[in-house]
Design a protein around this motif. Structure first.
Motif, PDB file in Angstrom:
ATOM      1  N   THR A 127       0.823  -1.342   0.006  1.00 54.20           N
ATOM      2  CA  THR A 127       0.051  -0.069  -0.026  1.00 54.20           C
ATOM      3  C   THR A 127       0.715   1.255   0.125  1.00 54.20           C
ATOM      4  O   THR A 127       0.543   2.079  -0.760  1.00 54.20           O
ATOM      5  CB  THR A 127      -0.880  -0.118   1.074  1.00 54.20           C
ATOM      6  OG1 THR A 127      -1.714  -0.987   1.265  1.00 54.20           O
ATOM      7  CG2 THR A 127      -1.907   1.224   1.293  1.00 54.20           C
ATOM      8  N   ASP A 162     -12.362   7.917  -4.607  1.00 56.17           N
ATOM      9  CA  ASP A 162     -12.885   6.660  -3.989  1.00 56.17           C
ATOM     10  C   ASP A 162     -13.392   5.819  -4.890  1.00 56.17           C
ATOM     11  O   ASP A 162     -13.675   4.557  -5.115  1.00 56.17           O
ATOM     12  CB  ASP A 162     -14.102   6.890  -2.807  1.00 56.17           C
ATOM     13  CG  ASP A 162     -13.584   7.368  -1.380  1.00 56.17           C
ATOM     14  OD1 ASP A 162     -12.125   7.431  -1.560  1.00 56.17           O
ATOM     15  OD2 ASP A 162     -14.213   7.871  -0.654  1.00 56.17           O
ATOM     16  N   ALA A 165     -10.575   4.303  -7.200  1.00 55.65           N
ATOM     17  CA  ALA A 165      -9.898   3.412  -6.468  1.00 55.65           C
ATOM     18  C   ALA A 165     -10.598   2.082  -5.712  1.00 55.65           C
ATOM     19  O   ALA A 165      -9.926   0.907  -6.184  1.00 55.65           O
ATOM     20  CB  ALA A 165      -9.148   3.828  -4.867  1.00 55.65           C
ATOM     21  N   SER A 166     -11.943   2.333  -5.778  1.00 56.18           N
ATOM     22  CA  SER A 166     -12.725   1.248  -5.289  1.00 56.18           C
ATOM     23  C   SER A 166     -12.948   0.209  -6.552  1.00 56.18           C
ATOM     24  O   SER A 166     -13.557  -1.046  -6.303  1.00 56.18           O
ATOM     25  CB  SER A 166     -13.958   1.618  -4.865  1.00 56.18           C
ATOM     26  OG  SER A 166     -14.757   2.312  -5.526  1.00 56.18           O
ATOM     27  N   SER A 167     -12.835   1.020  -7.767  1.00 59.52           N
ATOM     28  CA  SER A 167     -12.974  -0.029  -9.042  1.00 59.52           C
ATOM     29  C   SER A 167     -12.219  -1.282  -9.012  1.00 59.52           C
ATOM     30  O   SER A 167     -12.680  -2.247  -9.582  1.00 59.52           O
ATOM     31  CB  SER A 167     -12.844   0.877 -10.190  1.00 59.52           C
ATOM     32  OG  SER A 167     -11.248   1.098 -10.228  1.00 59.52           O
ATOM     33  N   GLY A 169     -11.584  -3.298  -6.420  1.00 61.12           N
ATOM     34  CA  GLY A 169     -12.412  -4.303  -5.681  1.00 61.12           C
ATOM     35  C   GLY A 169     -13.537  -4.488  -6.454  1.00 61.12           C
ATOM     36  O   GLY A 169     -14.244  -6.018  -6.384  1.00 61.12           O
ATOM     37  N   SER A 170     -14.313  -3.863  -6.891  1.00 56.12           N
ATOM     38  CA  SER A 170     -15.507  -3.896  -7.730  1.00 56.12           C
ATOM     39  C   SER A 170     -15.332  -5.007  -9.067  1.00 56.12           C
ATOM     40  O   SER A 170     -15.989  -5.825  -9.090  1.00 56.12           O
ATOM     41  CB  SER A 170     -16.171  -2.694  -8.172  1.00 56.12           C
ATOM     42  OG  SER A 170     -17.363  -2.947  -9.116  1.00 56.12           O
TER      43      SER A 170
END
Length: 199
Positions: A127, A162, A165-167, A169-170
């Motif tokens: 990270t 967000d 970045a969250s794409s 995990g999606s």
């Protein structure tokens, strides 16, 4: 205190390190991480896959976590570096979509995320060394797009950050198999449209 010999590319026993061995070991570690996960990867298996003695691996990396962190760093390609601050949102969306369309990259991300419970140091290091610079660059690009009136003026740049970045995990959850860059890009543009993005 750090070992000066290691910094100079010399093994602890005084013999010069072989760059070909290093590359073979790191490639093997990365392959096994993707195939088996962190828990299923051992230094013995890495040595066998790389075609070197187990001691050769231990001379370079004393612990499996150190070896896996080095393998993740070794996996970095120039086209995976943090996006430049002057990049547009459209260019950034295309970049993220293309990256997430790579099966090997998705598999690696899934393994890194899956290691968070048993190997928190591995995930923290990844990270800080890899994701944090990219998230910081992403936030700057988002603010530039807001300043250029591509988003409503009261848009919080962290919301744009967000979404993109969250794409990761999606995509991992919804598309464990093949997915194209065009499909991912279309989804990202729909999400950005809903918060007022004007391309």
């Amino acid at each position: 205190m750090a070992n000066p010999g290691a910094a100079a590319g010399v093994e602890r026993h005084g013999r010069p390190r072989d760059p070909e061995n290093d590359a073979a070991i790191l490639d093997a570690a990365l392959d096994l991480l993707i195939e088996r996960g962190a828990a299923g990867t051992s230094i013995e298996a890495v040595a066998q896959r790389a075609g070197v003695a187990k001691l050769t691996v231990y001379r370079r990396w004393r612990a499996k976590e150190d070896l896996l962190m080095a393998a993740l760093e070794h996996a970095r390609a120039p086209d995976m570096d943090a996006p430049p601050a002057g990049q547009s949102i459209d260019e950034l969306v295309a970049f993220v979509a293309e990256l997430l369309s790579r099966p090997r990259f998705r598999a690696l991300m899934a393994r890194v995320i899956g290691a968070s419970v048993d190997y928190p140091k591995l995930v923290s290091a990844y990270t800080e060394r890899y994701l944090r610079p990219r998230l910081d660059a992403l936030a700057e690009i988002a603010q530039q797009a807001i300043d250029a009136r591509r988003f409503p003026p009261d848009t919080d740049p962290s919301v744009i950050q967000d979404i993109l970045a969250s794409s990761i995990g999606s995509v991992l959850l919804q598309h464990p198999e093949d997915v194209t860059a065009a499909q991912i890009e279309r989804r990202l543009r729909i999400l950005l449209h809903h918060i007022g993005y004007q391309p």
